[in-house]
Design an enzyme around this catalytic site. Sequence first.
Site, short mmCIF file in Angstrom:
data_model
loop_
_atom_site.label_atom_id
_atom_site.label_comp_id
_atom_site.label_asym_id
_atom_site.label_seq_id
_atom_site.Cartn_x
_atom_site.Cartn_y
_atom_site.Cartn_z
CG ASP A 71 -1.93 1.15 1.17
OD1 ASP A 71 -2.92 0.99 0.44
OD2 ASP A 71 -1.71 2.18 1.82
CD GLN A 72 3.10 5.01 -3.77
OE1 GLN A 72 2.40 5.59 -4.58
NE2 GLN A 72 4.25 4.45 -4.08
#
Length: 205
Positions: A71-72
């Site tokens: 995830d970013q």
Amino acid sequence: MPMPPLVLASTSPFRRELLARLGLPFATANPAVDEAPLPGEKPEASALRLSQAKARAVADSHPGALIIGSDQVAYLDGHVFGKPETHQNALRQLQSMRGRQVNFFTGLCLLDARTGRAHLRGVPTVVTFRDLTDHEIENYLRREQPYNCAGSAKSEGLGIALIARIDGEDPNALIGLPLIALCDLLRLENVAVLDQPPTAHPAIN
């Protein structure tokens, strides 16, 4: 000892393309996780939590696998830039980021579904954006339509023209899957990428 099945907990074509570079067979699965940050949660903590949540979300359907979650988040001056979803939101994001240094933090999880053991790694990247005009931003958005991309800037596509400089330990992290860190985590599960037999078609679904 054969390598356990590898599963990418993502439907992103960009993460799938990145993982395929390692030449390992893998499947993909949709984690269907609520990506909203928790109240008061720091961006780095959010990315790490969600990367693990995505991996665990598909563990029951892949009980014998090593599962990759990622995830970013993008943030500037304490403000988190999520997926814009609309043109106007993307326009506002890029207007506020132009000429500035923006932090992108990519969380990575490798989960052994057999044992429940999870390895976590966070990879920071600092992106310096060009001092773009409104006309340039509008043209970019009309052509790229990056409305499902955190921060509205797809560096793997035309978004690279928005960027003046990238500082980080892994160029793949900005696209969404830090391969250098992933190779490290795979080694912790006794999977050495270069020891595996080559495969012509790494993605198996």
